[in-house]
Design a protein around this motif. Structure first.
Motif, PDB file in Angstrom:
ATOM      1  N   ARG A 178       0.761  -0.873  -0.309  1.00 12.93           N
ATOM      2  CA  ARG A 178      -0.132   0.285   0.008  1.00 12.93           C
ATOM      3  C   ARG A 178       0.582   1.234  -0.211  1.00 12.93           C
ATOM      4  O   ARG A 178       0.037   2.718   0.142  1.00 12.93           O
ATOM      5  CB  ARG A 178      -1.046   0.171   0.837  1.00 12.93           C
ATOM      6  CG  ARG A 178      -2.063  -1.127   0.865  1.00 12.93           C
ATOM      7  CD  ARG A 178      -3.016  -0.439  -0.022  1.00 12.93           C
ATOM      8  NE  ARG A 178      -3.849  -1.591  -0.250  1.00 12.93           N
ATOM      9  CZ  ARG A 178      -5.484  -1.447   0.281  1.00 12.93           C
ATOM     10  NH1 ARG A 178      -5.580  -0.558   1.410  1.00 12.93           N
ATOM     11  NH2 ARG A 178      -6.185  -2.423   0.060  1.00 12.93           N
ATOM     12  N   TYR A 179       1.854   0.613   0.491  1.00 14.04           N
ATOM     13  CA  TYR A 179       2.688   2.411   0.370  1.00 14.04           C
ATOM     14  C   TYR A 179       3.376   3.277  -0.757  1.00 14.04           C
ATOM     15  O   TYR A 179       3.186   4.180  -1.142  1.00 14.04           O
ATOM     16  CB  TYR A 179       3.421   1.765   1.720  1.00 14.04           C
ATOM     17  CG  TYR A 179       3.664   2.141   3.043  1.00 14.04           C
ATOM     18  CD1 TYR A 179       3.984   2.749   2.907  1.00 14.04           C
ATOM     19  CD2 TYR A 179       3.506   1.332   3.629  1.00 14.04           C
ATOM     20  CE1 TYR A 179       3.785   3.587   5.031  1.00 14.04           C
ATOM     21  CE2 TYR A 179       2.853   1.407   5.142  1.00 14.04           C
ATOM     22  CZ  TYR A 179       2.635   3.250   5.492  1.00 14.04           C
ATOM     23  OH  TYR A 179       2.119   3.115   6.545  1.00 14.04           O
TER      24      TYR A 179
ATOM     25  N   ASN B 263       2.733   1.256  -3.939  1.00 10.78           N
ATOM     26  CA  ASN B 263       2.111   0.302  -5.302  1.00 10.78           C
ATOM     27  C   ASN B 263       3.654  -0.830  -5.627  1.00 10.78           C
ATOM     28  O   ASN B 263       3.724  -0.621  -7.032  1.00 10.78           O
ATOM     29  CB  ASN B 263       1.870   1.061  -6.376  1.00 10.78           C
ATOM     30  CG  ASN B 263       0.355   2.432  -5.421  1.00 10.78           C
ATOM     31  OD1 ASN B 263      -0.394   1.562  -5.022  1.00 10.78           O
ATOM     32  ND2 ASN B 263       0.268   2.792  -6.256  1.00 10.78           N
TER      33      ASN B 263
ATOM     34  N   ASP C 129      -3.619  -5.080   4.205  1.00  8.32           N
ATOM     35  CA  ASP C 129      -4.371  -4.451   3.218  1.00  8.32           C
ATOM     36  C   ASP C 129      -5.983  -4.328   3.615  1.00  8.32           C
ATOM     37  O   ASP C 129      -6.667  -2.715   3.667  1.00  8.32           O
ATOM     38  CB  ASP C 129      -4.562  -4.791   1.642  1.00  8.32           C
ATOM     39  CG  ASP C 129      -2.732  -5.149   0.493  1.00  8.32           C
ATOM     40  OD1 ASP C 129      -2.086  -4.473   0.881  1.00  8.32           O
ATOM     41  OD2 ASP C 129      -3.469  -5.449  -0.057  1.00  8.32           O
TER      42      ASP C 129
ATOM     43  N   SER D  22      -5.486  -1.604   6.867  1.00 12.27           N
ATOM     44  CA  SER D  22      -5.143  -0.518   6.216  1.00 12.27           C
ATOM     45  C   SER D  22      -6.747   0.514   5.439  1.00 12.27           C
ATOM     46  O   SER D  22      -6.756   1.848   5.475  1.00 12.27           O
ATOM     47  CB  SER D  22      -4.330  -0.338   4.773  1.00 12.27           C
ATOM     48  OG  SER D  22      -4.233   1.095   4.146  1.00 12.27           O
ATOM     49  N   ASP D  23      -6.832  -0.768   5.073  1.00  9.50           N
ATOM     50  CA  ASP D  23      -8.649  -0.297   4.316  1.00  9.50           C
ATOM     51  C   ASP D  23      -9.205   0.101   6.120  1.00  9.50           C
ATOM     52  O   ASP D  23     -10.212   0.672   5.404  1.00  9.50           O
ATOM     53  CB  ASP D  23      -9.060  -1.966   3.202  1.00  9.50           C
ATOM     54  CG  ASP D  23      -8.719  -2.014   2.504  1.00  9.50           C
ATOM     55  OD1 ASP D  23      -8.045  -1.000   1.905  1.00  9.50           O
ATOM     56  OD2 ASP D  23      -8.502  -2.824   1.683  1.00  9.50           O
TER      57      ASP D  23
ATOM     58  N   THR E 145      -3.423   4.673   7.662  1.00 11.48           N
ATOM     59  CA  THR E 145      -2.406   4.857   7.411  1.00 11.48           C
ATOM     60  C   THR E 145      -1.078   5.979   7.213  1.00 11.48           C
ATOM     61  O   THR E 145      -1.550   7.146   6.409  1.00 11.48           O
ATOM     62  CB  THR E 145      -2.005   3.900   6.169  1.00 11.48           C
ATOM     63  OG1 THR E 145      -3.383   2.330   5.872  1.00 11.48           O
ATOM     64  CG2 THR E 145      -0.728   3.870   5.683  1.00 11.48           C
TER      65      THR E 145
ATOM     66  N   ASN F 128      -9.974   3.784   5.902  1.00 10.88           N
ATOM     67  CA  ASN F 128      -9.496   3.630   4.290  1.00 10.88           C
ATOM     68  C   ASN F 128      -8.688   5.463   3.916  1.00 10.88           C
ATOM     69  O   ASN F 128      -9.172   5.768   3.121  1.00 10.88           O
ATOM     70  CB  ASN F 128     -10.152   3.533   3.515  1.00 10.88           C
ATOM     71  CG  ASN F 128      -9.631   3.154   2.164  1.00 10.88           C
ATOM     72  OD1 ASN F 128      -8.338   3.049   1.881  1.00 10.88           O
ATOM     73  ND2 ASN F 128     -10.466   2.784   1.255  1.00 10.88           N
TER      74      ASN F 128
ATOM     75  N   GLN G  95      -5.903   8.552   4.647  1.00  7.85           N
ATOM     76  CA  GLN G  95      -4.068   8.552   5.205  1.00  7.85           C
ATOM     77  C   GLN G  95      -3.512   9.650   5.765  1.00  7.85           C
ATOM     78  O   GLN G  95      -4.608  10.756   5.485  1.00  7.85           O
ATOM     79  CB  GLN G  95      -3.301   8.567   3.820  1.00  7.85           C
ATOM     80  CG  GLN G  95      -3.557   6.951   2.401  1.00  7.85           C
ATOM     81  CD  GLN G  95      -2.477   7.003   1.412  1.00  7.85           C
ATOM     82  OE1 GLN G  95      -2.465   8.128   1.064  1.00  7.85           O
ATOM     83  NE2 GLN G  95      -2.368   5.967   0.804  1.00  7.85           N
TER      84      GLN G  95
END
Length: 711
Positions: free
Chosen positions: A207-208, A210, A220, A223-224, A228, A531, A533
C-alpha cells in the motif's frame, strides 16, 4: 406560640410528602444517609454541578453504573480520584434503572465530566451516555446482584431483575427516565493490540509505494479499515526503537545512548525515574501482555552475566530466579519472550521472566548452521546455548498461539478489564527461516524467490491471525490496533525486483529515510476513520502520548519526555494544530554517535560525525523523497541550517549548557521555580530528580560523556 405553630405545619407537610411518594420513615433515613455520602464524594471529586458521583456505603466494593444524561451528551473520562467512603450505620438500598453493570472491585473510581453537545464526541464512550457512580450493595436483602458480563454476554437483557426495593422511587435519588445502562465494553477503556514487525520497510508493504512482490491481504485489510501514516519514523536500529516505543523518549534518555540490547550484566534501558507505557496502562486497570522479541536489556540473575558461552549452564547463573529488569519489572503482567529475538543466544523462552528451559536436562549448545525440524529449517547465526527444542522457523507461530491463549484466558477471567497486548514478531529479521506451512496449513517456504520474501508472507499471516482474534472475541469496535516496524527495511537482493525501502534512500542502520521511515497503521472500528492516509511526520515515540490522550490517562512526570500526541490528527487530517513541528533521529554504532538528523517541515538536515571531518546534508524530502539533491551549499538555506543545527543539538545527548535562568518544575510539590546550572553544580544529586538538569546543564548532569567527546 407562632414558632410552634409553624413547626407543626412543617411536620404535617413532610408527612404528606412522604405519603405522596409512597415512602416510609425508614426509607427517608436511608435517603438521608445517601445524601451524606453524596456530599462526601462531591467534596472529594468535584464541586462542579455537571460532574456528579453518587455513592452509598455497602457491604462490597463493587461499583455499579447508571445514566441520566440527555442523548446529546457524551462522556469524558478524567484522571482517577481517590475516594474515602463516609461510614453509615447500615447498608443503603438505592433504586435505579432495572439494568445494572458491576465494575471491577476497586477503591479508585473515575471522575466523569459531561461534554456539551457541540464539542467533539468522546473517543472512548458511547455518545449517548453520562455515567453516575454508585457503590453497589450485593448482599442487601431483597437486592439481586449481577456480575460483569462476559465477552459472550453482550449488553444487558431488559428482563434483568431490578436490584432495588420496590417501594423506593427512582426520582428520590436521580432522574433516570429513558436511559440505558452500558455494556461492559462501553464502560471500560478500549483494548490495545500492538503488533511490531522486525526490519520491515515501507517498500515491503504494497500500500505504500504500490510496490513489493509479496501479497499482503491482511495488512491491506488493516489499511482499508484504518488510518495509514505515510511519514512515520523510528530509529535506524532495533533496540533503541523498542525503547523509543515503550518510553516515549529518544534513545539517549535511557541508560545507554544506543539502547540496551543483550541479556548480560546490566539492567534494562529504562532509568529509575521513567515509567514504561505498559506500567502506565497497568496502573489504569489494564491487563498487560507481551510476547516475542524483548531487546531492551536485562541482567542475568543473581548478579549479572559471568559466562556468555554458558548462558544457561554456568554455575554462577541462578535460573531459579527471574530475569532482573525483565518485562515483569516494567509493567507486564504476563510475558513470553526471548531476550534477543531469533538471532542471538540464549535460544530459550522466558515466561514472566522465568526461564522455561530445564538447564539440567533441556539445554544444549547450538552451533551455527541449519537444522531440519518438523516445522521447517531452523537456522542458528550465532553459536550459543539454548533449549533443545529451539526452532527459529516456528517462532512467529508460537507468538500467535501465546497471544491466543492470553486472550482466551483474559476473557475467561478478566473480561471486565481492558488489555494491552504487545506482540513483537521475529519477522523479518535474519535468519530467514520460514516454516514449511503456516498454522492453517497454507504453504510459506519457497513461495517466493527468497527466504526474506517468504518471511514477509508469514508476517502478513501472523498479523492476520492476531487481528482475527480481536474480531473473533467481538471486540473490534473496542480495540485500538496498531501495526508498525522497528526500523527501515533490509538491503536490496540482486536479481530480485523487490526493494524494502521503495524509492527511499538507504536501509536499516542508516540515517537516510530508508533507514528509519516505517510502515505505521492504526485501526479502531467506529472511532478512527477507515481507508484514510496521513502525511504529516510522526515518531514511534509519539505512540505513548497519543494512547494516553486517547485513554484520558495522565503522562507521568519525567516520562515520555519526547512524545507528542497525534490523537486528534488520527480523527481528521485537518487537525494539525497539536502536531510536532520537528523530529530528531539518531544513529549510533557501538555507543558512538555516527550521525543524526532533524526533520522540520519539508526539510531534513543530516549531520555526519566522521573521524577526519564532519559534514552536513540538507534535503527537501517532500519534493525529493529519494534524498538525491543536497541543498546544504545553497546560500538561501544558510540561516535555516544554523537554526536546525541548534535545535538538533538541544534535543540530542549533548546539549549545550543554558546560560542564565531556566525554569524547573517540582512534580512532587507541583511548583515551578527558576534556577541556573549552579543549582546542579552545588547539588549534583538533584540531576536525578529534575530532568531539566540533563537538558540544560549537560556538562554537569549529562550521562553520555563518551558520546559527547566524539561529537
Amino acid at each position: 406560640t407562632r414558632f410552634h405553630f409553624i413547626m407543626i405545619i412543617l411536620f404535617v407537610l413532610s408527612l404528606l410528602v412522604m405519603i405522596g411518594h409512597g415512602a416510609s420513615p425508614g426509607v427517608n433515613t436511608q435517603v438521608k444517609e445517601l445524601e451524606t455520602t453524596t456530599h462526601e464524594i462531591r467534596r472529594n471529586v468535584s464541586d462542579d454541578d455537571d460532574r456528579r458521583a453518587i455513592a452509598t456505603s455497602g457491604v462490597t466494593d463493587e461499583w455499579t453504573y447508571f445514566h441520566d444524561a440527555p442523548p446529546s451528551q457524551t462522556i469524558n473520562l478524567r484522571k482517577p480520584q481517590q475516594i474515602e467512603m463516609a461510614p453509615t450505620s447500615s447498608p443503603t438500598v438505592v433504586k435505579g434503572d432495572s439494568n445494572v453493570v458491576s465494575y471491577r472491585p476497586t477503591r479508585q473510581v473515575w471522575e466523569y465530566g459531561v461534554l456539551a453537545p457541540n464539542m467533539m464526541p468522546s473517543r472512548l464512550s458511547s455518545p449517548s451516555l453520562s455515567p453516575m457512580l454508585i457503590q453497589g450493595n450485593t448482599e442487601t436483602s431483597g437486592v439481586s446482584s449481577r456480575s460483569s458480563p462476559t465477552s459472550q454476554d453482550k449488553g444487558l437483557q431488559s428482563e434483568t431483575q431490578s436490584p432495588v426495593s420496590s417501594n423506593i422511587s427512582t426520582e428520590s435519588i436521580v432522574s433516570a427516565n429513558e436511559n440505558r445502562i452500558p455494556s461492559t465494553e462501553e464502560v471500560k477503556k478500549p483494548n490495545i493490540l500492538l503488533i511490531l514487525a522486525d526490519d520491515v520497510g515501507t517498500g515491503d508493504i504494497p500500500r505504500y509505494w504500490n510496490s513489493g512482490l509479496v501479497k499482503m491481504p491482511n495488512i491491506d485489510k488493516l489499511s482499508d479499515m484504518g488510518v495509514t501514516f505515510l511519514d512515520a519514523h523510528a530509529t535506524p536500529l532495533c533496540a533503541p526503537s523498542r525503547y523509543m516505543l515503550l518510553s516515549g523518549n529518544y534513545q539517549h534518555r535511557g541508560r545507554n545512548p544506543n539502547g540496551s540490547w543483550n541479556l548480560g550484566y546490566e539492567n534494562n534501558q529504562f532509568t529509575s525515574n521513567q515509567k514504561s507505557l505498559s506500567e502506565v496502562l497497568k496502573g489504569a486497570g489494564y491487563q498487560t501482555f507481551m510476547t516475542g522479541k524483548w531487546h531492551l536489556g536485562a541482567k542475568v540473575p543473581p548478579s549479572g552475566l559471568v559466562d556468555r558461552e554458558k548462558y544457561l549452564t554456568s554455575p554462577w547463573h541462578n535460573w531459579s530466579l527471574p530475569l532482573i529488569d525483565g518485562p515483569q519489572d516494567i509493567g507486564f503482567d504476563h510475558s513470553y519472550i526471548t531476550t534477543g529475538g531469533i538471532q542471538e543466544p540464549p535460544y530459550s523462552f522466558f515466561r514472566n521472566g522465568v526461564l522455561t528451559t530445564d538447564v539440567q536436562s533441556e539445554s544444549v549448545y547450538w552451533e551455527t548452521g541449519s537444522y531440519t525440524t518438523p516445522v521447517g529449517d531452523s537456522v542458528i547465526l550465532r553459536a550459543g546455548e539454548g533449549d533443545v527444542s529451539w526452532d527459529s522457523s516456528s517462532y512467529n507461530m508460537i507468538l500467535v498461539n501465546e497471544t491466543s491463549m492470553f486472550l482466551d484466558e483474559h476473557y475467561r477471567n478478566y473480561a471486565d478489564q481492558p488489555f494491552f497486548a504487545y506482540v513483537a514478531l521475529g519477522a523479518v529479521h535474519i535468519p530467514h527461516s520460514p516454516p514449511n506451512h503456516y498454522l492453517d496449513g497454507q504453504p510459506v517456504a519457497n513461495e517466493y524467490p527468497s527466504g526474506h520474501l517468504d518471511m514477509l508472507l508469514e508476517m502478513d499471516m501472523a498479523a492476520g491471525s492476531l487481528v482475527s482474534m480481536i474480531e473473533r472475541h467481538g471486540v473490534a469496535n473496542n480495540t485500538i490496533i496498531i501495526f508498525a516496524s522497528d526500523n527501515g527495511g533490509l538491503r536490496y537482493t540482486p536479481g530480485i525486483p523487490h526493494r524494502s525501502s521503495g524509492p527511499l534512500r538507504g536501509k536499516k542502520g542508516e540515517i537516510w529515510e530508508g533507514g528509519h521511515r516505517i510502515p505505521f497503521i492504526m485501526r479502531y472500528d467506529g472511532v478512527f476513520p477507515a481507508n484514510e492516509q496521513r502525511d504529516h511526520f510522526v515518531g514511534l515515540n509519539d505512540v505513548y502520548a497519543t494512547l494516553c490522550e486517547l485513554l484520558d490517562i495522565e503522562v507521568p512526570p519525567l516520562s515520555a519526555q519526547d512524545s507528542v500526541s497525534f490523537a486528534d490528527y488520527i480523527l481528521s487530517h485537518n487537525n494539525t494544530d497539536k502536531l510536532r513541528n520537528s523530529l530528531a533521529c539518531y544513529d549510533y554504532k557501538k555507543s558512538t554517535l555516527q550521525s543524526d538528523a532533524l526533520r522540520k517541515g519539508n526539510l531534513k538536515l543530516i549531520r555526519f560525525f566522521e573521524e577526519l571531518e564532519s559534514r552536513i546534508e540538507l534535503y527537501d524530502v517532500q519534493n525529493d523523497i529519494s534524498e538525491s539533491v543536497d541543498l546544504s551549499n545553497d546560500p538561501f538555506y544558510k540561516d535555516v541550517i544554523l537554526e536546525m543545527i541548534n535545535e538538533l543539538q538541544s534535543l540530542g545527548p549533548c546539549p549545550d549548557d543554558v546560560i542564565g535562568l531556566f525554569p524547573i518544575h517540582n512534580h512532587l510539590l507541583d511548583v515551578t521555580f527558576n534556577t541556573t546550572c549552579n543549582f546542579f553544580q552545588r547539588k549534583p544529586w538533584k540531576c536525578n530528580e529534575f530532568i531539566e538538569g540533563e537538558l540544560n546543564c549537560n556538562s554537569i548532569c549529562g550521562r553520555h560523556t563518551r558520546v559527547c567527546a566524539s561529537v
